[in-house]
Design a protein around this motif. Sequence first.
Motif, PDB file in Angstrom:
ATOM      1  N   VAL B  53       0.716  -1.340  -0.078  1.00  0.00           N
ATOM      2  CA  VAL B  53      -0.047  -0.069  -0.007  1.00  0.00           C
ATOM      3  C   VAL B  53       0.972   1.136   0.088  1.00  0.00           C
ATOM      4  O   VAL B  53       1.687   1.207   0.699  1.00  0.00           O
ATOM      5  CB  VAL B  53      -0.874   0.016   1.101  1.00  0.00           C
ATOM      6  N   PRO B  54       0.689   1.983  -0.844  1.00  0.00           N
ATOM      7  CA  PRO B  54       1.379   3.459  -0.728  1.00  0.00           C
ATOM      8  C   PRO B  54       1.514   4.125   0.417  1.00  0.00           C
ATOM      9  O   PRO B  54       0.272   4.213   1.037  1.00  0.00           O
ATOM     10  CB  PRO B  54       0.824   4.151  -2.077  1.00  0.00           C
ATOM     11  N   ARG B  55       2.398   4.719   0.776  1.00  0.00           N
ATOM     12  CA  ARG B  55       2.493   5.590   1.941  1.00  0.00           C
ATOM     13  C   ARG B  55       1.948   6.906   1.916  1.00  0.00           C
ATOM     14  O   ARG B  55       2.764   7.709   1.583  1.00  0.00           O
ATOM     15  CB  ARG B  55       3.985   5.695   2.569  1.00  0.00           C
ATOM     16  N   GLY B  56       0.828   6.873   1.959  1.00  0.00           N
ATOM     17  CA  GLY B  56       0.187   8.296   1.632  1.00  0.00           C
ATOM     18  C   GLY B  56      -0.480   8.726   2.984  1.00  0.00           C
ATOM     19  O   GLY B  56      -1.439   8.126   3.368  1.00  0.00           O
ATOM     20  N   GLU B  57      -0.103   9.947   3.680  1.00  0.00           N
ATOM     21  CA  GLU B  57      -0.551  10.356   4.737  1.00  0.00           C
ATOM     22  C   GLU B  57      -1.636  11.339   4.681  1.00  0.00           C
ATOM     23  O   GLU B  57      -1.579  12.556   4.827  1.00  0.00           O
ATOM     24  CB  GLU B  57       0.469  10.960   5.740  1.00  0.00           C
ATOM     25  N   SER B  58      -2.817  10.553   4.049  1.00  0.00           N
ATOM     26  CA  SER B  58      -4.167  11.101   3.925  1.00  0.00           C
ATOM     27  C   SER B  58      -5.067  10.320   4.468  1.00  0.00           C
ATOM     28  O   SER B  58      -5.219   9.045   4.564  1.00  0.00           O
ATOM     29  CB  SER B  58      -4.259  11.553   2.523  1.00  0.00           C
ATOM     30  N   ILE B  59      -6.663  10.780   4.677  1.00  0.00           N
ATOM     31  CA  ILE B  59      -7.628   9.903   4.817  1.00  0.00           C
ATOM     32  C   ILE B  59      -7.795   9.036   3.674  1.00  0.00           C
ATOM     33  O   ILE B  59      -8.047   7.825   3.799  1.00  0.00           O
ATOM     34  CB  ILE B  59      -8.980  10.733   5.117  1.00  0.00           C
ATOM     35  N   ALA B  60      -7.597   9.590   2.593  1.00  0.00           N
ATOM     36  CA  ALA B  60      -7.737   8.534   1.354  1.00  0.00           C
ATOM     37  C   ALA B  60      -6.930   7.518   1.364  1.00  0.00           C
ATOM     38  O   ALA B  60      -7.075   6.117   1.173  1.00  0.00           O
ATOM     39  CB  ALA B  60      -7.751   9.448   0.125  1.00  0.00           C
ATOM     40  N   GLY B  61      -5.503   7.782   1.886  1.00  0.00           N
ATOM     41  CA  GLY B  61      -4.384   6.684   1.987  1.00  0.00           C
ATOM     42  C   GLY B  61      -4.837   6.027   2.961  1.00  0.00           C
ATOM     43  O   GLY B  61      -4.753   4.588   2.823  1.00  0.00           O
ATOM     44  N   PHE B  62      -5.552   6.055   4.119  1.00  0.00           N
ATOM     45  CA  PHE B  62      -5.759   5.463   5.129  1.00  0.00           C
ATOM     46  C   PHE B  62      -6.886   4.491   4.952  1.00  0.00           C
ATOM     47  O   PHE B  62      -7.009   3.106   5.089  1.00  0.00           O
ATOM     48  CB  PHE B  62      -6.052   6.080   6.299  1.00  0.00           C
ATOM     49  N   VAL B  63      -8.171   5.078   3.974  1.00  0.00           N
ATOM     50  CA  VAL B  63      -9.036   4.211   3.525  1.00  0.00           C
ATOM     51  C   VAL B  63      -8.542   2.971   2.880  1.00  0.00           C
ATOM     52  O   VAL B  63      -8.967   1.910   2.725  1.00  0.00           O
ATOM     53  CB  VAL B  63      -9.931   5.146   2.994  1.00  0.00           C
ATOM     54  N   THR B  64      -7.627   3.368   1.542  1.00  0.00           N
ATOM     55  CA  THR B  64      -7.150   2.614   0.925  1.00  0.00           C
ATOM     56  C   THR B  64      -6.433   1.437   1.594  1.00  0.00           C
ATOM     57  O   THR B  64      -6.614   0.080   1.276  1.00  0.00           O
ATOM     58  CB  THR B  64      -6.151   3.153  -0.189  1.00  0.00           C
ATOM     59  N   ALA B  65      -5.603   1.619   2.451  1.00  0.00           N
ATOM     60  CA  ALA B  65      -4.697   0.902   3.403  1.00  0.00           C
ATOM     61  C   ALA B  65      -5.779  -0.190   4.216  1.00  0.00           C
ATOM     62  O   ALA B  65      -5.733  -1.385   4.173  1.00  0.00           O
ATOM     63  CB  ALA B  65      -3.824   1.544   4.345  1.00  0.00           C
ATOM     64  N   PHE B  66      -6.619   0.258   4.541  1.00  0.00           N
ATOM     65  CA  PHE B  66      -7.651  -0.541   5.343  1.00  0.00           C
ATOM     66  C   PHE B  66      -8.705  -1.477   4.523  1.00  0.00           C
ATOM     67  O   PHE B  66      -9.008  -2.426   4.954  1.00  0.00           O
ATOM     68  CB  PHE B  66      -8.551   0.194   6.331  1.00  0.00           C
ATOM     69  N   GLN B  67      -8.995  -0.921   3.154  1.00  0.00           N
ATOM     70  CA  GLN B  67      -9.511  -1.624   2.191  1.00  0.00           C
ATOM     71  C   GLN B  67      -8.702  -2.840   1.962  1.00  0.00           C
ATOM     72  O   GLN B  67      -9.387  -4.066   1.725  1.00  0.00           O
ATOM     73  CB  GLN B  67     -10.197  -0.847   1.239  1.00  0.00           C
ATOM     74  N   VAL B  68      -7.355  -2.671   1.948  1.00  0.00           N
ATOM     75  CA  VAL B  68      -6.688  -3.813   1.660  1.00  0.00           C
ATOM     76  C   VAL B  68      -6.687  -5.075   2.654  1.00  0.00           C
ATOM     77  O   VAL B  68      -6.965  -6.388   2.242  1.00  0.00           O
ATOM     78  CB  VAL B  68      -5.306  -3.460   1.475  1.00  0.00           C
ATOM     79  N   LEU B  69      -7.173  -4.589   3.804  1.00  0.00           N
ATOM     80  CA  LEU B  69      -7.303  -5.426   5.002  1.00  0.00           C
ATOM     81  C   LEU B  69      -8.861  -5.886   5.131  1.00  0.00           C
ATOM     82  O   LEU B  69      -9.105  -6.242   6.161  1.00  0.00           O
ATOM     83  CB  LEU B  69      -6.793  -4.685   6.239  1.00  0.00           C
ATOM     84  N   ARG B  70      -9.691  -5.683   3.992  1.00  0.00           N
ATOM     85  CA  ARG B  70     -10.842  -6.237   3.784  1.00  0.00           C
ATOM     86  C   ARG B  70     -11.887  -5.257   4.674  1.00  0.00           C
ATOM     87  O   ARG B  70     -13.195  -5.632   4.836  1.00  0.00           O
ATOM     88  CB  ARG B  70     -11.035  -7.707   4.057  1.00  0.00           C
ATOM     89  N   PHE B  71     -11.712  -4.124   4.943  1.00  0.00           N
ATOM     90  CA  PHE B  71     -12.743  -3.166   5.657  1.00  0.00           C
ATOM     91  C   PHE B  71     -13.220  -2.235   4.381  1.00  0.00           C
ATOM     92  O   PHE B  71     -12.655  -2.200   3.388  1.00  0.00           O
ATOM     93  CB  PHE B  71     -11.803  -2.198   6.337  1.00  0.00           C
ATOM     94  N   GLU B  72     -14.544  -1.912   4.495  1.00  0.00           N
ATOM     95  CA  GLU B  72     -15.239  -1.286   3.736  1.00  0.00           C
ATOM     96  C   GLU B  72     -15.876  -0.172   4.499  1.00  0.00           C
ATOM     97  O   GLU B  72     -16.020  -0.135   5.720  1.00  0.00           O
ATOM     98  CB  GLU B  72     -16.392  -2.170   2.801  1.00  0.00           C
ATOM     99  N   LEU B  73     -16.129   0.910   3.571  1.00  0.00           N
ATOM    100  CA  LEU B  73     -16.847   2.074   4.244  1.00  0.00           C
ATOM    101  C   LEU B  73     -18.212   1.751   4.660  1.00  0.00           C
ATOM    102  O   LEU B  73     -18.783   1.143   4.293  1.00  0.00           O
ATOM    103  CB  LEU B  73     -16.985   3.317   3.185  1.00  0.00           C
TER     104      LEU B  73
END
Lengths: 101, 145
Positions: B53-73
Amino acid sequence: MAVVNCDLQREFAAEVALWRRDTSHLSSVRAICSHPAYLRIIAMGVRALPYLLNEFIERPDHWHLALCTITGDNPVPKEDYGDLDAMANHWLEWGRERGLD
Amino acid sequence: MRSRLELLFPGLRSSEYSITSPATHKYNCVAWALGIVDRWMWPLDGYHWIDDVPRGESIAGFVTAFQVLRFELCDSSDLERGFEKIAIYADDASNPTHVARQLPSGRWTNKLGRYEDIEHDLSALVDSDYGRITVLMKRVRPKGA
């Protein structure tokens, strides 16, 4: 062998105490490492290295970024990123190799 | 006399909370949200982050990271049987500041920087240095979690 500068040592200790007081509850590494006291420690430059290395090993904390900035070096392998105890040990070894312990 | 935590997080004064671990520098809120207790996770160089997961310090970056771990909004912080939820906090500039995880009881658990873990009501940390809750996510609760 490192030369002790009492004024700098006191200044360093005061900045560390202020930084720790203000940031110990924070989770954001950016917020922790952009605190003015942290930036003042970085601005002390290579003179602060012996104190910084000692502080890191005595009380592992977020000193990696400051050390990287001051030295332009990074002795920590990626597999130890985020493990503050392991990171402190890598920096301790780095300092020993340069006679900074 | 106010406790150290109540001074830092005024919302704790009017809610029930409990300290559930000793203070430690070994892990932070993001790691704790994922059940990791031996490293700090943050999308900056020098810290552990989620693989690939790219290291992006933003809300979008956090959401992408957690989506990889099967979280959804999701829209609600209410307890949903079989699901594990997280709350992502951000400051006024929309920088991510903190992550909390919901327990099977419906209460929330937090690692407070280098201080302790606490259990609390979700609203208790809002309007502190953590800012506000900007994103809620959920995933099927892992076995044993």
